[in-house]
Enzyme design. Structure first.
Site, PDB file in Angstrom:
ATOM      1  N   CYS A   1       9.455  17.860  29.756  1.00  0.00           N
ATOM      2  CA  CYS A   1       9.585  16.383  30.589  1.00  0.00           C
ATOM      3  C   CYS A   1       9.874  16.909  32.119  1.00  0.00           C
ATOM      4  CB  CYS A   1      10.662  15.750  30.104  1.00  0.00           C
ATOM      5  SG  CYS A   1      11.062  14.235  31.165  1.00  0.00           S
TER       6      CYS A   1
ATOM      7  N   ASN B   1       3.038  18.967  27.615  1.00  0.00           N
ATOM      8  CA  ASN B   1       3.640  17.813  27.961  1.00  0.00           C
ATOM      9  C   ASN B   1       2.843  17.101  29.055  1.00  0.00           C
ATOM     10  OD1 ASN B   1       5.861  16.030  28.813  1.00  0.00           O
ATOM     11  ND2 ASN B   1       7.075  17.085  27.590  1.00  0.00           N
ATOM     12  N   THR B   2       3.488  16.300  29.997  1.00  0.00           N
ATOM     13  CA  THR B   2       2.717  15.698  30.967  1.00  0.00           C
ATOM     14  C   THR B   2       2.798  16.480  32.332  1.00  0.00           C
ATOM     15  OG1 THR B   2       4.897  14.570  31.868  1.00  0.00           O
ATOM     16  CG2 THR B   2       3.289  13.469  30.286  1.00  0.00           C
TER      17      THR B   2
ATOM     18  N   CYS C   1     -32.854   5.887  35.541  1.00  0.00           N
ATOM     19  CA  CYS C   1     -31.925   5.491  36.575  1.00  0.00           C
ATOM     20  C   CYS C   1     -31.779   6.513  37.926  1.00  0.00           C
ATOM     21  CB  CYS C   1     -30.285   5.528  35.987  1.00  0.00           C
ATOM     22  SG  CYS C   1     -29.826   7.007  35.222  1.00  0.00           S
TER      23      CYS C   1
ATOM     24  N   CYS D   1     -26.982  24.535  34.175  1.00  0.00           N
ATOM     25  CA  CYS D   1     -25.791  24.197  34.639  1.00  0.00           C
ATOM     26  C   CYS D   1     -25.087  23.024  33.838  1.00  0.00           C
ATOM     27  CB  CYS D   1     -25.575  23.902  36.055  1.00  0.00           C
ATOM     28  SG  CYS D   1     -26.194  22.264  36.689  1.00  0.00           S
TER      29      CYS D   1
ATOM     30  N   CYS E   1     -27.015  17.627  34.549  1.00  0.00           N
ATOM     31  CA  CYS E   1     -27.656  16.424  34.418  1.00  0.00           C
ATOM     32  C   CYS E   1     -27.180  15.902  32.990  1.00  0.00           C
ATOM     33  CB  CYS E   1     -29.153  16.620  34.288  1.00  0.00           C
ATOM     34  SG  CYS E   1     -29.796  17.995  33.372  1.00  0.00           S
TER      35      CYS E   1
ATOM     36  N   CYS F   1     -25.850  11.737  32.882  1.00  0.00           N
ATOM     37  CA  CYS F   1     -27.135  10.785  32.133  1.00  0.00           C
ATOM     38  C   CYS F   1     -26.243   9.831  31.251  1.00  0.00           C
ATOM     39  CB  CYS F   1     -27.859  11.612  31.215  1.00  0.00           C
ATOM     40  SG  CYS F   1     -29.059  10.433  30.483  1.00  0.00           S
TER      41      CYS F   1
END
Lengths: 349, 448
Positions: free
Chosen positions: A52, A117-118, A263, A298, A301, A305
């Site tokens: 925590c 934990n966070t 696109c 790499c 893309c 996509c």
């Protein structure tokens, strides 16, 4: 109050495992006392919250303990001495190397570790009063970051513990952004025996677990896995270090023209931030295609996509790599022996 | 029901509530939540197809991203940079055949991003502040006359003013706005939006509008050329095509554009008379607009007659569906043969079925009769060149222009519906005005 409820739930659901999460100051007596109380509830195990990062760490608990391997080992040892219940140590990711606290837990006799934990974070700044959000009387503090964004970090830390020679085989309970059956399966594939869900339940309620159970069952049926152990840890041997990746493995991105919606995000990403390996027109028309002479594989893309399965990586197994002009070598070779590696040159001299 | 003498044409067919409901905003504006959800669907395409499909070339992905980032005023500026009538275009553009047809999400899942609605959200937000995002350049001392305060003229005037020129707009009607004010279907531009937009545009300063000043003997083109440094003609179309059918001049046969104009200018729709049975002749937006609005005014049967098939109709599929879901019937492959009149008043129409033979449209010889109380002609408008005094070359009956919107007469530019080669769309007129303004600007200030 908590203990009374735990006892009641365990009575009503005796066939379900109940693990009690504990956060106690770093002194032996309080731990001894609380372990006794938890045993009385007939719970099945305890998890020592050494992760925590807010509120408790400032009072000497939570990640204040988790960031000091010696404390972890000490408290784990106390707990193992004072209870017959299994002890899980919950680890904080707010450290440099997760293997050290994991090993400390193991040395202290812990039965398992759970992570992550966070993560220390400030999620937003209020631009009207210039304070972190949420804002408490004009001020804000860091808080624990969790949810889907931390999952890749958690997977990496889990894999490090699973691979390390000192911690290998230590049971792991996976935590960090698990929201779907697939997320759960990924943690299990990296050797986790159990997984934990909090943020997703906070966002959608406990009902999301139903999807996780059905999704996992269907996938296991399709794959022919009868139990979780049938696929648990299968991904661990495939996690390696960068220098051992096969440099002779040549792939090129491929755009499925039937699926492409034009696109152009692959083009923008590759052109502006990668290797200028996608063309945007063909015969004067809008058309996106990979330029093999430039593509370094790499995967950017593939990631940008928006259409599932439209861009994939295709392996070249024979002929010449149009980018390097060199013949494709089917043999495995890695950076440790690569001529561009000054370390390997030195070794050769 | 009492027998009605003569055609059944009357006002007050509906309750006040029905008039209000029927002529309310066709697409209520998006609220902030809807705008954020919808803007999140945009893929921010490279060299975006929507932008390419926009006659004014608005940077659509950028303005949608600005909306999504909580910057609707920045979004409005992005829109206005290319289209100062972006507010009206957001309402009246046939987006289904322009930007939204090109949207990659139309290709991906048949649901384009609601670009028009988002554009309205952005422009409404900035207009509500009453502030222009532009500051005029230092005065050039040049003066330009603009003929017509429609979309082309207004766009031209705004861009010229932005560059530091002073503009006087001569408008034939008593109000500016052109077809935005007099032509477009009322449910697309409610609450006097056309006038509000004109006020917003001219708030940049340097623009004077003189209403009730058509080009005429008293205001000739030569006079304007003498008094001003440049002239832009954006006067639109004043004539309408005739049917060429017998008894066309009977009472009850009207031009659709006139009726729509009356409707747009009516303060009280319940006072506007409408027939019980309406026949509209034509296949474009005007035909749809007059048919739908007649229906909304309480007409019982409204039929559009078009001489060819639905794919040749200029009205888009969306417009056709709008008409059909409001109960308008569209009848294809028919043409009017003659107006049936009794004592000089139309009572119906005799029509003939048509067919296409070797690319030519001919009547089949088979006829039928259609009863009608009102017949609207919506078969296209024409340019009336008389006020130009024969000074300017025409092309297919409209003003001939070059790529920079120059006419054959030095110092005179033209754009919008009166210019040849146009698309007869608000958004295309805006682009014409904008381009002509840039051309005029470089002509007047060659050194900058």
């Amino acid at each position: 109050m908590n203990l009374r409820e735990i006892k009641k739930v365990k009575r009503e659901w005796p066939d379900r495992a109940m693990v009690v999460s504990l956060m106690v100051p770093c002194e032996e007596e309080p731990w001894k006392k609380i372990l006794k109380e938890v045993e009385d509830t007939e719970a099945d195990g305890v998890e020592l919250n050494f992760g925590c990062p807010h509120g408790m760490s400032e009072r000497g608990m939570g990640s204040a303990v988790g960031q000091v391997p010696e404390y972890i080992e000490m408290v784990a040892r106390w707990c193992k001495q004072h209870t017959r219940m299994p002890v899980i140590v919950k680890l904080t990711p707010n450290i440099t190397d997760i293997r050290r606290p994991a090993n400390a837990a193991k040395q202290g006799g812990a039965d398992a570790v759970s992570l992550i934990n966070t993560i220390n974070s400030i999620t937003a700044i209020d631009l009207d009063n210039f304070a972190p959000q949420p804002t408490i009387d004009g001020k804000g503090s860091h808080g624990g970051y969790c949810g889907p964004a931390v999952r890749p970090i958690a997977l990496s830390m889990v894999s490090e513990i699973a691979r390390d020679k000192d911690t290998r085989g230590l049971p792991i309970s996976g935590i960090g952004g698990i929201a779907t059956w697939r997320d759960a399966a990924e943690f299990i594939a990296l050797s986790c025996g159990t997984v934990q869900v909090c943020t997703a339940a906070m966002a959608y309620g406990f009902r999301i677990v139903q999807e996780m159970a059905s999704g996992l069952s269907n996938w296991m049926n399709e794959k022919g896995y009868r139990t979780i152990d049938d696929f648990r840890g299968l991904a661990v041997p495939n996690v390696t270090d960068w220098q051992y990746l096969n440099l002779n493995y040549v792939t090129k991105a491929r755009i499925d023209q039937d699926l492409c919606i034009k696109c152009g995000r692959c083009y923008a990403a590759c052109e502006d931030t990668s290797h200028q390996a996608i063309s945007a027109t063909k015969n004067g028309r809008r058309h996106f295609e990979v330029i093999d002479e430039e593509c370094v594989a790499c995967n950017l893309c593939v990631n940008v996509c928006p259409v599932d399965g439209c861009i994939t990586m295709e392996r070249l197994t024979a002929g010449t790599d149009p980018r390097t002009g060199k013949d494709i070598n089917p043999a495995y070779a890695n950076w440790t022996t690569h001529p561009n590696n000054p370390m390997s040159l030195k070794a050769a001299e | 029901m009492a027998k009605v003498a003569g055609p059944d044409i009357r006002a007050k067919r509906l309750s006040a509530k029905d008039y209000a409901a029927n002529f309310a905003d066709l697409h209520p504006p998006l609220d902030q939540h809807e705008a954020l959800v919808e803007s999140d669907r945009c893929y921010f395409c490279y060299d975006a197809p929507c932008q390419r499909a926009c006659p004014t070339g608005i940077d659509i992905p950028m303005f949608i991203r600005e909306i999504n980032a909580g910057n609707p005023k920045g979004a409005a500026k992005t829109i206005y940079d290319e289209n100062i009538l972006g507010g009206m275009c957001a309402r009246v553009c046939p987006t289904e055949t322009l930007c939204e047809e090109a949207c990659v999400r139309e290709a991906a899942e048949g649901q384009p991003v609601k670009i028009g609605q988002l554009q309205r959200y952005a422009t409404d937000t900035l207009m509500a502040t009453g502030k222009q995002p532009y500051i005029r350049a230092a005065s050039t001392g040049k003066r330009i006359a603009v003929v017509g305060a429609g979309p082309a003229g207004l766009a031209c005037a705004h861009r010229l003013s932005f560059h530091g020129h002073d503009v006087t707009i001569f408008e034939a009607k008593k109000k500016p706005g052109g077809l935005n004010e007099f032509g477009i279907a009322s449910y697309k531009t409610v609450n006097g939006f056309a006038q509000k937009e004109v006020d917003y545009i001219i708030s940049i300063g340097g623009i004077t509008i003189k209403n009730g000043k058509p080009l005429s003997k008293n205001l000739t083109l030569d006079q304007l050329r003498n008094d001003y440094d440049a002239v832009f003609l954006g006067m639109g179309l004043q004539g309408v095509n005739a049917l060429g059918a017998k008894h066309e001049d009977a009472d009850g046969v009207d031009d659709a554009v006139d009726y729509i104009s009356d409707l747009r200018q009516a303060n009280d729709l319940s006072k506007l008379k409408v027939g019980r049975r309406i026949v509209v002749i034509g296949g474009g937006m005007t035909a749809i607009d007059v048919a739908v609005q007649s229906k909304l005014l309480g007409a019982e049967d409204v039929t559009i007659l078009y001489r060819r098939g639905q794919h040749q109709m200029k009205a888009s599929a969306y417009e056709r569906e709008l008409a059909q879901t409001r109960g308008v019937k569209i009848k294809h492959w028919v043409m009017p043969k003659k107006v049936i009149a009794k004592n000089g008043t139309a009572t119906g129409l005799e029509c003939e079925y048509t067919e296409e033979k070797k690319g030519k449209l001919t009547g089949t010889g088979e006829t039928f009769k259609l009863e009608a109380d009102m017949i609207f002609k919506a078969i296209g408008q024409t340019f009336i060149a008389t006020p130009l005094g024969g000074l300017i070359e025409l092309d297919h009956g409209r003003i001939k222009i070059d790529a920079d919107h120059r006419t054959s007469l030095k110092g005179v530019w033209a754009g919008g519906d009166c210019a040849a080669g146009g698309q007869d769309l608000t958004v295309a007129a805006v682009e014409d005005g904008k381009r002509a303004a840039e051309s005029i600007h470089s002509f007047l200030t060659p050194d900058t």
